[in-house]
Write a protein that holds these residues in place. Sequence first.
Motif, short mmCIF file in Angstrom:
data_model
loop_
_atom_site.label_atom_id
_atom_site.label_comp_id
_atom_site.label_asym_id
_atom_site.label_seq_id
_atom_site.Cartn_x
_atom_site.Cartn_y
_atom_site.Cartn_z
N LEU A 33 0.82 -1.22 0.00
CA LEU A 33 0.00 0.00 0.00
C LEU A 33 0.85 1.27 0.00
O LEU A 33 0.32 2.38 -0.02
CB LEU A 33 -0.92 0.02 1.23
CG LEU A 33 -2.00 -1.07 1.31
CD1 LEU A 33 -2.65 -1.08 2.68
CD2 LEU A 33 -3.07 -0.87 0.23
N VAL A 34 2.18 1.12 0.07
CA VAL A 34 3.06 2.31 0.16
C VAL A 34 4.28 2.13 -0.76
O VAL A 34 4.58 1.02 -1.18
CB VAL A 34 3.56 2.53 1.61
CG1 VAL A 34 2.45 3.02 2.52
CG2 VAL A 34 4.18 1.26 2.18
N ASP A 35 4.94 3.22 -1.07
CA ASP A 35 6.22 3.16 -1.79
C ASP A 35 7.31 3.42 -0.77
O ASP A 35 7.41 4.53 -0.24
CB ASP A 35 6.26 4.25 -2.88
CG ASP A 35 5.19 4.00 -3.93
OD1 ASP A 35 5.08 2.84 -4.39
OD2 ASP A 35 4.46 4.96 -4.28
N VAL A 36 8.12 2.38 -0.48
CA VAL A 36 9.13 2.55 0.56
C VAL A 36 10.52 2.11 0.09
O VAL A 36 10.65 1.31 -0.83
CB VAL A 36 8.83 1.72 1.83
CG1 VAL A 36 7.76 2.35 2.65
CG2 VAL A 36 8.53 0.28 1.51
N LYS A 37 11.50 2.64 0.80
CA LYS A 37 12.87 2.19 0.59
C LYS A 37 13.49 1.97 1.98
O LYS A 37 12.94 2.45 3.00
CB LYS A 37 13.67 3.20 -0.22
CG LYS A 37 13.70 4.60 0.38
CD LYS A 37 14.36 5.57 -0.56
CE LYS A 37 14.56 6.93 0.09
NZ LYS A 37 13.33 7.58 0.60
N THR B 195 -4.73 8.94 7.62
CA THR B 195 -3.57 8.61 6.78
C THR B 195 -4.06 7.96 5.49
O THR B 195 -3.46 8.12 4.44
CB THR B 195 -2.59 7.61 7.47
OG1 THR B 195 -3.28 6.40 7.75
CG2 THR B 195 -1.98 8.16 8.72
N VAL B 196 -5.19 7.25 5.59
CA VAL B 196 -5.75 6.57 4.42
C VAL B 196 -6.67 7.50 3.62
O VAL B 196 -6.50 7.66 2.42
CB VAL B 196 -6.51 5.28 4.84
CG1 VAL B 196 -7.25 4.67 3.65
CG2 VAL B 196 -5.54 4.26 5.43
N ILE B 197 -7.64 8.11 4.27
CA ILE B 197 -8.66 8.86 3.51
C ILE B 197 -8.25 10.30 3.23
O ILE B 197 -8.87 10.97 2.41
CB ILE B 197 -10.07 8.80 4.17
CG1 ILE B 197 -10.08 9.51 5.54
CG2 ILE B 197 -10.54 7.37 4.30
CD1 ILE B 197 -11.47 9.55 6.20
N GLY B 198 -7.21 10.77 3.93
CA GLY B 198 -6.71 12.12 3.67
C GLY B 198 -7.56 13.20 4.33
O GLY B 198 -8.70 12.97 4.73
N GLY B 253 -4.27 11.76 1.21
CA GLY B 253 -4.25 10.48 1.92
C GLY B 253 -3.47 9.44 1.14
O GLY B 253 -2.67 9.79 0.26
N ASN B 254 -3.70 8.18 1.43
CA ASN B 254 -2.98 7.11 0.75
C ASN B 254 -3.82 6.65 -0.45
O ASN B 254 -4.76 5.88 -0.31
CB ASN B 254 -2.74 5.95 1.72
CG ASN B 254 -1.96 4.82 1.09
OD1 ASN B 254 -1.97 4.63 -0.11
ND2 ASN B 254 -1.27 4.04 1.91
#
Lengths: 78, 359
Positions: A33-37, B195-198, B253-254
């Motif tokens: 669900l995220v772009d991480v490094k 964090t998800v819905i903004g 959000g995400n």
Amino acid sequence: MCLAIPAKVVKVQNSKAQVDFGEGVLREVDVSLVDVKVGDYVLVHAGYAIQVLSREEAEETLRLWREILEVESTLGPK
Amino acid sequence: MFEQLKFRDQNLASRIAAKIQEIAPKNDVVKICHVCGTHEWTITHYGLRSLLPPTVEVIAGPGCPVCVTPASEVDEAVVLAIKGVVVTCFGDVLRVPGSEQSLLDAKAKGADVRVVYSVLDAVRMAEKEPSKEFVFFAIGFETTAPSTAIEILRKPPKNLSFLVSHRLIPPAMELLLGIGDLHIDGFIAPGHVSTVIGLKAYEIFPKAYRMPTVVAGFEPLDVLFAIYMVLKQLREGVARLENEYVRAVSWEGNTKAQEAMYKAFDIVDGEWRGLGKLPSSAFRLKDEHAAFDAREKFRVRITRGRDLPPGCQCHLVMIGKIRPTECPLFMKICTPQKPVGACMVSMEGTCRIWAKSIR
């Protein structure tokens, strides 16, 4: 239930990552669900990273707080 | 390291508390409502209410996903467990009361009910035991829903289906504003849902309802500063949407998580325990994923349940209308050891949090 814990990414492999919750406690979490490094901080909820945390923004928050506290009260009586 | 940052600095806390005292109204009482069990935990655990002047009241809205799950949906999970399906759920869900029994009661009678840390555990269990049917009882707000969505979109094993009971936070906030005698003056919005819905998901509150709204994190200082930010808006006579939790929450959000949710689920009306049906407040699996819908697969659909045991005031606690201590059952026959109502069962239930802190 909506609790999410910050953790540091130490290894990324496709959609999974090893993250450190501090004190060397490592766990595998899903990072699709995220772009991480490696080196990023993520918020982990129920085995999934839901957001990347911004260190700059964290420091900015603290700076803003101090600013709020240092401002002399300019409010007149209500 | 984030944990080294001073989000619990006592000196800062006492200084912001002084600022709150300075800015708070002198006579009229203002009511600030949060909508998150974790916020209630922070407020109660750190004794933040004791730092506030008597004119500033912070109340807890329906921010505990286990508490708001109606008995009818717990009943569906119990029926499945009794049928011989392996029901997997988060630990908090185990003891939440259905109309007659909880999943823990079913487990005590021999049903196979298993606690998982993550939906991924349910996927792995189903893969390991292909001869058994598994159901994941998916409870939680927008923080939790994306992980359920991701696993559905990945096409889980055929012997795993989902009892989707996810709920959305903004409709619950709108419900609170429709309660005539509640008189909320401002909102503290839940950081992790956000964090998800903004931030954008709360735009309606300052715009349409003139309601100061501040998204906040979960450290004690986050909450104190959010209270200050709401009070400052009230003082200035404005209603804005502000973000105290900038280290985790953005305007959008995400988007990856949102995309997963909207690919997996439709938004439908949903029952909330003791509060009735709220429009557009629940997720339901889209028709194209019906093969993974436990309600369809096992033909189980219960529409009416008993949400409140006799005397239980959970529905009023959940909307902040009464404090737990005003419920006649609180700590008399409803205790953390022997909970009667859903708010005493969940770690995030207001009654449970209060019970743990007043001892």
